[in-house]
Write a protein that holds these residues in place. Structure first.
Motif, PDB file in Angstrom:
ATOM      1  N   CYS A   5      59.025 -16.437 -83.585  1.00  0.00           N
ATOM      2  CA  CYS A   5      58.082 -16.312 -82.472  1.00  0.00           C
ATOM      3  C   CYS A   5      58.819 -15.792 -81.246  1.00  0.00           C
ATOM      4  O   CYS A   5      60.029 -15.990 -81.100  1.00  0.00           O
ATOM      5  CB  CYS A   5      57.438 -17.656 -82.155  1.00  0.00           C
ATOM      6  SG  CYS A   5      56.333 -18.251 -83.441  1.00  0.00           S
ATOM      7  N   ILE A   6      58.096 -15.162 -80.361  1.00  0.00           N
ATOM      8  CA  ILE A   6      58.686 -14.579 -79.158  1.00  0.00           C
ATOM      9  C   ILE A   6      59.486 -15.607 -78.367  1.00  0.00           C
ATOM     10  O   ILE A   6      60.585 -15.325 -77.878  1.00  0.00           O
ATOM     11  CB  ILE A   6      57.580 -13.954 -78.274  1.00  0.00           C
ATOM     12  CG1 ILE A   6      57.027 -12.685 -78.924  1.00  0.00           C
ATOM     13  CG2 ILE A   6      58.114 -13.625 -76.880  1.00  0.00           C
ATOM     14  CD1 ILE A   6      58.009 -11.557 -79.073  1.00  0.00           C
ATOM     15  N   ASP A   7      58.940 -16.808 -78.236  1.00  0.00           N
ATOM     16  CA  ASP A   7      59.642 -17.780 -77.396  1.00  0.00           C
ATOM     17  C   ASP A   7      60.937 -18.299 -78.014  1.00  0.00           C
ATOM     18  O   ASP A   7      61.723 -18.961 -77.344  1.00  0.00           O
ATOM     19  CB  ASP A   7      58.723 -18.945 -77.015  1.00  0.00           C
ATOM     20  CG  ASP A   7      58.256 -19.753 -78.216  1.00  0.00           C
ATOM     21  OD1 ASP A   7      58.546 -19.348 -79.363  1.00  0.00           O
ATOM     22  OD2 ASP A   7      57.581 -20.783 -78.005  1.00  0.00           O
ATOM     23  N   GLU A   8      61.195 -17.984 -79.295  1.00  0.00           N
ATOM     24  CA  GLU A   8      62.440 -18.398 -79.938  1.00  0.00           C
ATOM     25  C   GLU A   8      63.597 -17.447 -79.630  1.00  0.00           C
ATOM     26  O   GLU A   8      64.762 -17.816 -79.815  1.00  0.00           O
ATOM     27  CB  GLU A   8      62.256 -18.479 -81.455  1.00  0.00           C
ATOM     28  CG  GLU A   8      61.248 -19.504 -81.930  1.00  0.00           C
ATOM     29  CD  GLU A   8      61.108 -19.472 -83.435  1.00  0.00           C
ATOM     30  OE1 GLU A   8      62.101 -19.786 -84.132  1.00  0.00           O
ATOM     31  OE2 GLU A   8      60.016 -19.117 -83.926  1.00  0.00           O
ATOM     32  N   THR A  10      63.621 -15.291 -76.649  1.00  0.00           N
ATOM     33  CA  THR A  10      63.609 -14.840 -75.256  1.00  0.00           C
ATOM     34  C   THR A  10      64.049 -15.977 -74.347  1.00  0.00           C
ATOM     35  O   THR A  10      63.877 -17.154 -74.663  1.00  0.00           O
ATOM     36  CB  THR A  10      62.201 -14.375 -74.838  1.00  0.00           C
ATOM     37  OG1 THR A  10      61.253 -15.401 -75.119  1.00  0.00           O
ATOM     38  CG2 THR A  10      61.807 -13.097 -75.564  1.00  0.00           C
ATOM     39  N   PHE A  12      62.855 -16.188 -71.230  1.00  0.00           N
ATOM     40  CA  PHE A  12      61.582 -16.601 -70.620  1.00  0.00           C
ATOM     41  C   PHE A  12      60.530 -15.530 -70.863  1.00  0.00           C
ATOM     42  O   PHE A  12      60.838 -14.374 -71.167  1.00  0.00           O
ATOM     43  CB  PHE A  12      61.717 -16.906 -69.122  1.00  0.00           C
ATOM     44  CG  PHE A  12      62.111 -15.731 -68.272  1.00  0.00           C
ATOM     45  CD1 PHE A  12      61.236 -14.682 -68.008  1.00  0.00           C
ATOM     46  CD2 PHE A  12      63.378 -15.665 -67.696  1.00  0.00           C
ATOM     47  CE1 PHE A  12      61.590 -13.604 -67.223  1.00  0.00           C
ATOM     48  CE2 PHE A  12      63.741 -14.590 -66.907  1.00  0.00           C
ATOM     49  CZ  PHE A  12      62.850 -13.570 -66.670  1.00  0.00           C
ATOM     50  N   VAL A  13      59.271 -15.957 -70.730  1.00  0.00           N
ATOM     51  CA  VAL A  13      58.111 -15.061 -70.759  1.00  0.00           C
ATOM     52  C   VAL A  13      57.255 -15.458 -69.565  1.00  0.00           C
ATOM     53  O   VAL A  13      56.663 -16.532 -69.548  1.00  0.00           O
ATOM     54  CB  VAL A  13      57.309 -15.203 -72.063  1.00  0.00           C
ATOM     55  CG1 VAL A  13      56.073 -14.305 -72.020  1.00  0.00           C
ATOM     56  CG2 VAL A  13      58.169 -14.863 -73.281  1.00  0.00           C
ATOM     57  N   LEU A  97      59.280 -10.120 -70.289  1.00  0.00           N
ATOM     58  CA  LEU A  97      59.965 -10.818 -71.365  1.00  0.00           C
ATOM     59  C   LEU A  97      61.451 -10.501 -71.267  1.00  0.00           C
ATOM     60  O   LEU A  97      61.837  -9.319 -71.251  1.00  0.00           O
ATOM     61  CB  LEU A  97      59.457 -10.379 -72.741  1.00  0.00           C
ATOM     62  CG  LEU A  97      58.044 -10.799 -73.176  1.00  0.00           C
ATOM     63  CD1 LEU A  97      56.969 -10.105 -72.361  1.00  0.00           C
ATOM     64  CD2 LEU A  97      57.843 -10.496 -74.657  1.00  0.00           C
ATOM     65  N   LEU A 136      49.878 -16.478 -71.589  1.00  0.00           N
ATOM     66  CA  LEU A 136      51.304 -16.509 -71.904  1.00  0.00           C
ATOM     67  C   LEU A 136      51.597 -17.433 -73.081  1.00  0.00           C
ATOM     68  O   LEU A 136      52.488 -17.150 -73.895  1.00  0.00           O
ATOM     69  CB  LEU A 136      52.094 -16.958 -70.674  1.00  0.00           C
ATOM     70  CG  LEU A 136      52.114 -16.002 -69.487  1.00  0.00           C
ATOM     71  CD1 LEU A 136      53.051 -16.526 -68.402  1.00  0.00           C
ATOM     72  CD2 LEU A 136      52.527 -14.598 -69.896  1.00  0.00           C
ATOM     73  N   LYS A 140      53.705 -16.122 -76.327  1.00  0.00           N
ATOM     74  CA  LYS A 140      54.970 -16.712 -76.783  1.00  0.00           C
ATOM     75  C   LYS A 140      54.959 -16.996 -78.282  1.00  0.00           C
ATOM     76  O   LYS A 140      56.022 -17.057 -78.908  1.00  0.00           O
ATOM     77  CB  LYS A 140      55.248 -18.003 -76.018  1.00  0.00           C
ATOM     78  CG  LYS A 140      55.552 -17.796 -74.541  1.00  0.00           C
ATOM     79  CD  LYS A 140      55.706 -19.131 -73.822  1.00  0.00           C
ATOM     80  CE  LYS A 140      55.961 -18.931 -72.340  1.00  0.00           C
ATOM     81  NZ  LYS A 140      56.090 -20.222 -71.609  1.00  0.00           N
ATOM     82  N   LYS A 141      53.786 -17.143 -78.865  1.00  0.00           N
ATOM     83  CA  LYS A 141      53.695 -17.478 -80.286  1.00  0.00           C
ATOM     84  C   LYS A 141      53.463 -16.258 -81.175  1.00  0.00           C
ATOM     85  O   LYS A 141      53.333 -16.391 -82.397  1.00  0.00           O
ATOM     86  CB  LYS A 141      52.567 -18.498 -80.509  1.00  0.00           C
ATOM     87  CG  LYS A 141      52.820 -19.838 -79.809  1.00  0.00           C
ATOM     88  CD  LYS A 141      54.196 -20.414 -80.169  1.00  0.00           C
ATOM     89  CE  LYS A 141      54.502 -21.684 -79.411  1.00  0.00           C
ATOM     90  NZ  LYS A 141      55.889 -22.158 -79.687  1.00  0.00           N
TER      91      LYS A 141
END
Length: 396
Positions: A5-8, A10, A12-13, A97, A136, A140-141
């Motif tokens: 997932c994006i939040d893993e 980065t 921050f978003v 991102l 957001l 992030k997911k």
């Protein structure tokens, strides 16, 4: 290849400012989703704010080189990478991102975020309000493939090179259009100084009834009367690119056509859109099959002893006199007042026919080159799509 997932991957978003920054005449540029286009960030704006507002924004989000910009309100999914850091403020329509440099390459994220699967996830995540947007938390997911960092850099380098070729081809096409404009203005720009007589568009049409015409009214031709074959019906989609293109295929029966023969479109006719996307113009090609135009188009059959179709087409789109006339006589940003009477009364210079022929020959040669470039660009687009598909399946 693993998926994350994006939040893993980065740091921050975040999105831009949620309020409306205090407007100033000069100062710090305020950018929005409209400034994110073609993979680049444009600083072209007429919106500015104060240094104090910038400091408030900067306390929450300090943009760095390599940050990815993603539009999340309105037109969702356009992306760009920050490669020039300067004071600016983003509105909420843009998310920033920041890749975790130990896990994710900025250029790989750029290409992954443009891939069809990533874009489809964004659209599925958007709300269905009057102005689409992605929260957001949902952004992030969104998941993406994650090869090892060295492999990311290799993939990004290949896609960067392929994308650069497409960019160069688009630039070449833009230069051809600029060259056509330059040739037109050099040849016809200063009509008054050249002493050419001024006329009206109605004066260069064939001296026969119906040489300037719109299509049948809506009550005369209903959508339910369209057929899968027969006589073609031309509309806005055939003209909107300012050149003739086949769009949605529409036909009427030969029996219906017998009622509408006066709306027949002929090779060399000039078509102008007068409803919807107004003011677009195209010349009907020589190989046109039997066809009529709808009420959304004005069709002009020119008197070729006075005016060539290519000259009228170029004049309507490129000459300052034509542009000024339309601005003065048409109200509304979408030219809602454009009609056949306005077109008939448009002033037009009358250059000698041999000068028109010379211009037409030069533009025809440029058009052949343009077709070659477009074909090459289509091939490059197909190549890039194939590379993109293979890259994110671990097959590149």
């Amino acid at each position: 290849m693993i998926e994350v997932c994006i939040d893993e991957v980065t740091d921050f978003v975040l999105d831009g400012t949620h309020g409306s920054p205090i407007r100033t005449d000069t100062g710090i540029p305020v950018l929005s989703a409209q400034n994110v286009k073609d993979g680049k960030l444009s600083f072209d704006t007429d919106r500015y704010t104060s240094p104090a507002e910038y400091e408030n924004f900067n306390r929450r989000l300090q943009v760095r080189s390599g940050d990815l910009l993603l539009t999340i309100v309105g037109t969702i999914g356009r992306v760009a990478v920050i490669d020039e850091v300067r004071p600016l403020v983003f509105q909420r329509s843009v998310a920033v991102l920041r890749p975790n440099s130990a896990k994710l390459s900025s250029r790989f994220l750029f290409h992954a975020s443009r891939a069809p699967d990533f874009q489809a996830q964004l659209l599925r995540s958007s709300n269905q309000s009057s102005q689409a947007g992605v929260y957001l938390g949902k952004l992030k997911k969104v998941h993406m493939p994650l090869p090892p960092l060295a492999e990311q850099r290799r993939i990004a380098e290949i896609l960067d090179k392929a994308d650069a070729l497409r960019t160069k081809r688009r630039a070449a096409l833009a230069q051809l259009d600029a060259l056509t404009q330059s040739i037109f203005l050099d040849t016809f720009g200063d009509a008054i100084a050249l002493g050419w007589r001024m006329a009206k568009v109605r004066d260069v049409a064939e001296p026969t009834a119906g040489s300037i015409r719109t299509g049948p009214f809506g009550s005369q031709l209903l959508h339910g009367e369209f057929t899968s074959s027969g006589v073609a019906v031309l509309g806005i989609d055939n003209v909107v690119a300012n050149e003739f293109r086949w769009g949605e295929l529409r036909f009427i029966s030969k029996t219906k056509y017998s009622q509408f023969r006066r709306y027949t479109v002929r090779p060399g006719d000039v078509l102008i859109t007068i409803m919807g996307t107004c003011g677009r113009c195209a010349v009907v090609p020589d190989d046109i099959p039997s066809a009529i135009n709808t009420k959304h188009l004005c069709c002009i059959t020119v008197d070729r002893t006075k005016c060539l179709p290519g000259f009228l087409h170029a004049y309507f789109l490129r000459h300052p006199l034509a542009a000024r006339y339309l601005r003065q006589n048409v109200k509304g940003a979408i030219m809602s007042g454009l009609n056949m009477g306005i077109i008939e009364a448009m002033p037009i210079p009358m250059p000698p026919i041999d000068i028109q022929r010379s211009f037409d020959a030069r533009v025809t040669a440029l058009e052949r080159l343009r077709v070659t470039f477009r074909t090459a660009l289509a091939d490059l687009d197909a190549l890039f799509a194939s590379l993109q598909h293979r890259a994110f399946r671990g097959e590149l």
